[in-house]
Design a protein around this motif. Structure first.
Motif, short mmCIF file in Angstrom:
data_model
loop_
_atom_site.label_atom_id
_atom_site.label_comp_id
_atom_site.label_asym_id
_atom_site.label_seq_id
_atom_site.Cartn_x
_atom_site.Cartn_y
_atom_site.Cartn_z
N SER A 415 0.83 -1.21 0.00
CA SER A 415 0.00 0.00 0.00
C SER A 415 0.86 1.26 0.00
N LYS A 416 2.01 1.21 0.68
CA LYS A 416 2.92 2.36 0.69
C LYS A 416 3.54 2.57 -0.69
N VAL A 417 3.85 1.47 -1.37
CA VAL A 417 4.41 1.56 -2.72
C VAL A 417 3.41 2.25 -3.64
N VAL A 418 2.14 1.86 -3.51
CA VAL A 418 1.09 2.47 -4.35
C VAL A 418 0.95 3.95 -4.04
N LEU A 419 0.90 4.29 -2.74
CA LEU A 419 0.74 5.70 -2.34
C LEU A 419 1.91 6.55 -2.79
N GLU A 420 3.10 5.96 -2.77
CA GLU A 420 4.27 6.70 -3.23
C GLU A 420 4.13 7.08 -4.69
N GLN A 421 3.64 6.17 -5.51
CA GLN A 421 3.47 6.48 -6.93
C GLN A 421 2.35 7.51 -7.14
N LEU A 422 1.26 7.37 -6.37
CA LEU A 422 0.14 8.30 -6.52
C LEU A 422 0.50 9.71 -6.06
N PRO A 431 3.54 2.75 -13.64
CA PRO A 431 2.30 1.97 -13.69
C PRO A 431 2.54 0.54 -13.15
N ILE A 432 2.26 0.33 -11.89
CA ILE A 432 2.62 -0.93 -11.22
C ILE A 432 2.00 -2.14 -11.90
N GLY A 433 0.68 -2.06 -12.15
CA GLY A 433 0.00 -3.20 -12.77
C GLY A 433 0.55 -3.51 -14.15
N LYS A 434 0.76 -2.47 -14.95
CA LYS A 434 1.30 -2.66 -16.29
C LYS A 434 2.73 -3.19 -16.23
#
Length: 762
Positions: A415-422, A431-434
């Motif tokens: 979740s922190k990785v995602v928030l860092e990108q956002l 784009p993590i998923g891609k």
């Protein structure tokens, strides 16, 4: 034929029958023949006679009043003497026994099984040897012997059960006679195998029986080998043993919840044969898994971490007998991986897909929103291009979904990785998923996951079996390269190229590299070093070859090339070749003399069921067909083609033979052994050259219905070379016209109705 009584026999006769004279002192081999009464006579047997004539003359000379058809000859090891091997046994002066004919012995054996007396164990011990003989087996089946044997298996234990199961295992090597085995019997074998208390000598044949039943599906019926992996099963003809298969066996396995867990645990057995049997059963299940239970079976194997158990086997030093099984397992996992990659993600109809997507989203700890146009904003937050999750996973399928779920699961700070990108400007977000899906594509290309059932790996691939772990490392590397290079959204392809370069570096020579070295390459390597190396690689590579359509074309050509080489290798087996009869590596060289027949010619029959051969003192011109090849090996008995296993006999190989012998104390580089799971080595041979060695080791592996892997670098090289040559020839038509090849094609919208037809263009 003349007979002379030994000191134990009251008989003393010398007769010449059938016009055959045996003169005193003639160089005719003499065999000792023991009768059922314990009498031993010395007999000079004319090698031109048939076995029936020999038995008839023995009965006359020994004044036996029963019909000669009641008797047969066996050697000291109880091998039946036939017209095919009579001459060899005469020349080598083998001690013979005059015993009951197979049909008579079979009738008496079936009756003894019905009586269940105190000699039952001894009866079963003999049965497991004799049941392989066709004459014996037919009479045994005609006397309801199969039902009696099944009943013994159902009610016995210990060594009695072990002998009975081994007899059943050997009976099932025939392609007839056991089509009446029902679900009750299969479940009994499953129960025996799943019990941790079962003895090793009980588990081995029980495992082999289940394996045989799995492989006895209509698709495996005798006929041309199938190149297709289709699992659509035709119906079996009445009385055919090819009426079982995965779906029949697995239904019984599902009733015993702990069976697969027990089988996987036995991969770590100290008994190598038990580990081999267990591996062979798992391979057969993987190779024959039916569509309806495929997902359930694969999920159970993954839960039991069978890959980790196989990787552990790779690290042992006493796995020579398991090498072929491990390579088979790798080839089967290639099939599994390819199938997952080409299976669409469909959360509406597949609850497991929906659950995985929910897990990924919940771990991100994000909330759904609506963008400025009023559209849902969910999956785009995780780095996908659109909200159409089915389309996002179209190229990587369920494999991509599983990899992303494992990536999320392995990182507690996801979740922190995602928030860092956002938190970054939109064009600077990775784009993590891609990125996860791109890493799946890169790994699939690295390990040649191009088509089902084709694998050219000649060595162990422990990192491939840890696909999800490698994917997580490479995806984290993708995120780090994105950040360190200051990439924007338009740089996605450039960062993917960096990751591809690092994958090649980190996963090189994986059969000898340690896992911590792989981790170091992904976690510690700096961006500038990766970039410099990748730039040098670009100078040597053609950007055209990295295009998606070209990669797909290579996959198609790879499959065609593999099939072409496979057919060529099998054709070499049909033509036949000369080999040296070798010695096991453990043989004391100083104590072994030059054998009288050091050469062997071997040829596969048209039906691909037997390897016919002849041993000879010298090479000679072998005619087409099988007339010159009296001996044979049943291909179905070959469970392993082990390489580098034997030493040449003394004074047979010379410099002019062109046969490298390896070190004086080590095995020949061109040696190989045909191993049976329960009979040991069926043949120990040395090929005349590297090409013949590759032809036969790979041809025999490709011939096996549960095999398909490649053992030699030569064959693997041919497949790769044919693929690359075919690719370049195909591309000449395009590049010569300077046609631009797009990176991808977008399909148009589907027709709004069915009011159309496809034109047949000439």
């Amino acid at each position: 034929m003349s007979t002379a009584a030994s000191t134990r026999s009251p008989l003393a006769s010398s007769a010449a029958t059938n016009g055959t004279q045996v003169k005193p002192g003639a160089l005719v081999p003499t065999n000792n023949v023991t009768t059922g009464d314990g009498l031993t006579v010395r007999a000079r047997i004319d090698p031109t006679l048939t076995v029936d004539d020999v038995v008839k003359q023995l009965c006359i000379n020994l004044q036996i009043k029963e019909p000669p058809s009641h008797f047969a000859l066996r050697d000291e090891n109880d091998e039946l003497v036939t017209n095919d091997n009579l001459r060899r046994k005469i020349k080598t002066k083998v001690n013979l026994k005059l015993v009951n004919a197979p049909a008579r012995e079979a009738k008496e054996t079936a009756e003894k099984l019905r009586q269940r007396n105190e000699k039952l164990r001894l009866t079963l011990f003999s049965l497991q040897k004799f049941i392989r003989e066709e004459q014996f087996a037919q009479e045994f089946l005609n006397n309801d012997g199969l039902a009696e044997l099944v009943d013994v298996i159902d009610t016995s234990s210990g060594n009695t059960l072990a002998y009975a199961l081994t007899a059943m295992q050997n009976l099932m090597e025939l392609d007839y006679g056991w089509s009446t085995l029902d679900d009750r019997f299969i479940f009994r074998v499953v129960q025996i195998l799943s019990s941790p208390q079962s003895l090793i000598n009980v588990c081995r044949p029980a495992t082999a029986i289940l394996k045989k039943l799995v492989e006895a599906d209509p698709m495996s019926a005798p006929g041309p080998l199938l190149a297709s992996s289709s699992r659509a099963l035709p119906s079996a003809p009445p009385g055919s043993v090819y009426r079982y298969g995965f779906h029949i066996v697995f239904e019984q396995m599902r009733k015993e919840k702990g069976l697969l867990e027990t089988v996987v645990s036995r991969l770590g057995s100290a008994d190598t044969a038990m580990a081999q049997y267990s591996m062979m059963l798992i391979n057969s299940l993987l190779a024959h898994a039916s569509d309806i239970r495929w997902d359930e079976f694969i999920a159970e194997l993954e839960r039991l971490n069978v890959r980790k158990a196989v990787v552990r086997l790779m690290s042992l030093h006493t796995i020579e007998d398991l090498t072929s099984c491990i390579l088979d397992f790798q080839a089967n996992i290639v099939r599994v991986t390819y199938r997952k990659k080409t299976t669409d993600v469909d959360p509406e109809f597949e609850p497991t897909h929906a659950a995985a997507l929910d897990y990924i989203w919940n771990c991100s700890k994000l909330d759904e929103e609506v963008d400025s146009t009023g559209q849902q904003l969910k999956w785009r937050k995780l780095g996908f291009d659109t909200e159409n999750i089915l389309e996002e996973f179209h190229d990587v399928g369920v494999l991509g979904l599983d990899c992303l779920k494992r990536f999320v699961d392995s990182d507690p700070d996801f979740s922190k990785v995602v928030l860092e990108q956002l938190s970054r400007p939109e064009e600077r977000r990775c784009p993590i998923g891609k990125a996860s899906n791109e890493v799946v594509e890169l790994l699939a290309e690295h390990w040649a996951i191009f088509a089902p059932g084709y694998s050219t790996s000649t060595t162990f691939q422990p990192f491939f079996l840890d696909f999800f772990k490698v994917h997580s490392l490479a995806t984290h590397f993708f995120l780090r390269m994105w950040s360190e290079s200051g990439a924007a959204y338009g740089d996605f392809t450039r960062v993917a190229a960096l990751v591809q370069s690092q994958i090649k570096l980190a996963l090189r020579s994986e059969n000898v590299r340690a896992w911590h070295d792989v981790e170091h390459d992904f976690l510690e390597c700096e961006y500038r070093a990766v970039r410099d190396r990748q730039m040098k690689e670009l100078e040597l590579e053609d950007d055209l070859l990295s295009k998606v359509p070209v990669r797909n074309l290579r996959a198609k050509l790879y499959k065609e090339s593999f099939e072409f080489v496979r057919q060529q290798r099998i054709q070499c087996l049909l033509q036949g070749a000369w080999f040296v009869n070798a010695l096991p590596q453990s043989s004391p060289r100083d104590a072994v003399r030059r054998p009288s027949r050091p050469w062997r010619f071997m040829r596969l029959d048209i039906g691909m069921k037997y390897l016919h051969y002849v041993d000879s003192a010298v090479k000679f011109l072998v005619r087409n067909g099988l007339e010159d090849l009296p001996e044979r090996i049943d291909v179905s008995l070959i469970s392993e083609i082990a390489t580098g296993t034997c030493i040449p006999p003394p004074n047979v190989l010379r410099d002019q033979d062109g046969l490298p012998t390896g070190s004086p104390l080590g095995p020949s580089l061109l040696s190989f052994s045909l191993l049976s799971a329960h009979e040991g080595s069926l043949a120990d041979l040395i090929a005349p050259d590297q090409s013949r060695w590759a032809d036969w080791t790979d041809g025999l592996n490709m011939l096996r219905r549960d095999g398909g892997h490649v053992a030699s670098k030569e064959t693997a090289g041919f497949v790769q070379a044919l693929t690359e040559i075919g690719l370049k020839i195909k591309l000449l038509d395009l590049s010569g016209e300077m046609v631009e090849i797009p990176s991808g094609l977008v399909a148009g919208p589907p027709p709004t109705n069915t009011d159309f037809f496809f034109s047949e263009l000439m």
